[in-house]
Design a protein around this motif. Sequence first.
Motif, mmCIF file in Angstrom:
data_model
loop_
_atom_site.group_PDB
_atom_site.id
_atom_site.type_symbol
_atom_site.label_atom_id
_atom_site.label_comp_id
_atom_site.label_asym_id
_atom_site.label_seq_id
_atom_site.Cartn_x
_atom_site.Cartn_y
_atom_site.Cartn_z
ATOM 1 N N ARG A 200 0.830 -1.242 0.054
ATOM 2 C CA ARG A 200 -0.016 -0.148 -0.063
ATOM 3 C C ARG A 200 1.016 1.122 0.007
ATOM 4 N N LEU A 201 2.063 1.264 0.486
ATOM 5 C CA LEU A 201 2.724 2.223 0.347
ATOM 6 C C LEU A 201 3.655 2.496 -1.039
ATOM 7 N N GLY A 202 3.780 1.528 -1.668
ATOM 8 C CA GLY A 202 4.209 1.701 -3.068
ATOM 9 C C GLY A 202 5.402 0.687 -3.144
ATOM 10 N N ALA A 203 5.945 -0.141 -2.077
ATOM 11 C CA ALA A 203 7.324 -0.926 -2.360
ATOM 12 C C ALA A 203 7.084 -1.597 -3.743
ATOM 13 N N LEU A 204 7.993 -1.796 -4.497
ATOM 14 C CA LEU A 204 7.975 -2.531 -5.739
ATOM 15 C C LEU A 204 8.078 -3.826 -5.753
ATOM 16 N N HIS A 205 8.900 -4.262 -4.652
ATOM 17 C CA HIS A 205 9.230 -5.832 -4.467
ATOM 18 C C HIS A 205 9.536 -5.951 -2.883
ATOM 19 N N TYR A 206 9.189 -7.263 -2.590
ATOM 20 C CA TYR A 206 9.222 -7.521 -1.053
ATOM 21 C C TYR A 206 10.187 -8.854 -0.932
ATOM 22 N N LEU A 207 11.209 -8.769 -0.491
ATOM 23 C CA LEU A 207 12.156 -10.211 -0.404
ATOM 24 C C LEU A 207 12.633 -10.339 0.780
ATOM 25 N N VAL A 208 12.117 -11.713 1.332
ATOM 26 C CA VAL A 208 12.283 -12.039 2.563
ATOM 27 C C VAL A 208 13.658 -12.785 2.892
ATOM 28 N N LYS A 209 14.246 -12.427 3.658
ATOM 29 C CA LYS A 209 15.568 -13.042 4.445
ATOM 30 C C LYS A 209 15.238 -14.234 4.976
ATOM 31 N N PRO A 210 16.377 -15.093 4.700
ATOM 32 C CA PRO A 210 17.461 -14.924 3.715
ATOM 33 C C PRO A 210 17.094 -15.271 2.425
#
Length: 230
Positions: A95-105
């Motif tokens: 909703r804030l406009g992050a283009l991708h979300y990569l989870v560690k590790p």
Amino acid sequence: MIDVMVVDDDFRVAEINAKYVGKVPGFRVAARAHSAAQALATVERGTIDLVLLDHYLPDRTGLELVHHMREQGHGTDVIMITAAGDVATVQRAMRLGALHYLVKPFTFAALRTRLDSYAALRRTVERVGGRGIAGQEQVDRIFGALRTTPAPASPGLPSGHSEPTTDLICGVLHRAGHPLSAHEVAAETGLSRSTAQRYLRHLEQAGRLRLSLKYGDTGRPEHRYAWVAP
């Protein structure tokens, strides 16, 4: 080049992420930050294209930082890289406009896929932007550029060639407006000269580039490649 800021409170993790970014052609690490305050100060200088942002920072969360950036009118692009895998955080990032979300590790290949799709997005927006108003086809291209699942190879694309690298080379030649050598293309894209030469040879054989020879005083003539408008 796309200027990236790596934001992570762990100095070691930030260094690893920065090294990953440096291995992707077309990207360079312009800054590192280990707190939201440091990151915001760098964004306010206006020199960053993309922020690789951890959520767990010592002074405020990454998403609180993104929210503050948007309130202040900063449209800097953000890719979240964090151990926070709860659905609520992921939804808020969207909703804030992050283009991708990569989870560690995560692996280098996973990060590179996201960076390649981001580069494709910028190239697509650049091509479409000259029209001023985008129709549905252009809008679909912009949204489709963020796809992270590798697209099937084009029928004429040889084994070992990728669409993002092909697009990167074509973009350099298109913007140049004059013939370039393999050495110049390699310097502009961050690829090795041999890789650039391999792609240039294929694109010339496919009719997308025009080959010319530049003769010097001695030695073999230099091969130079120019963009052929479709």
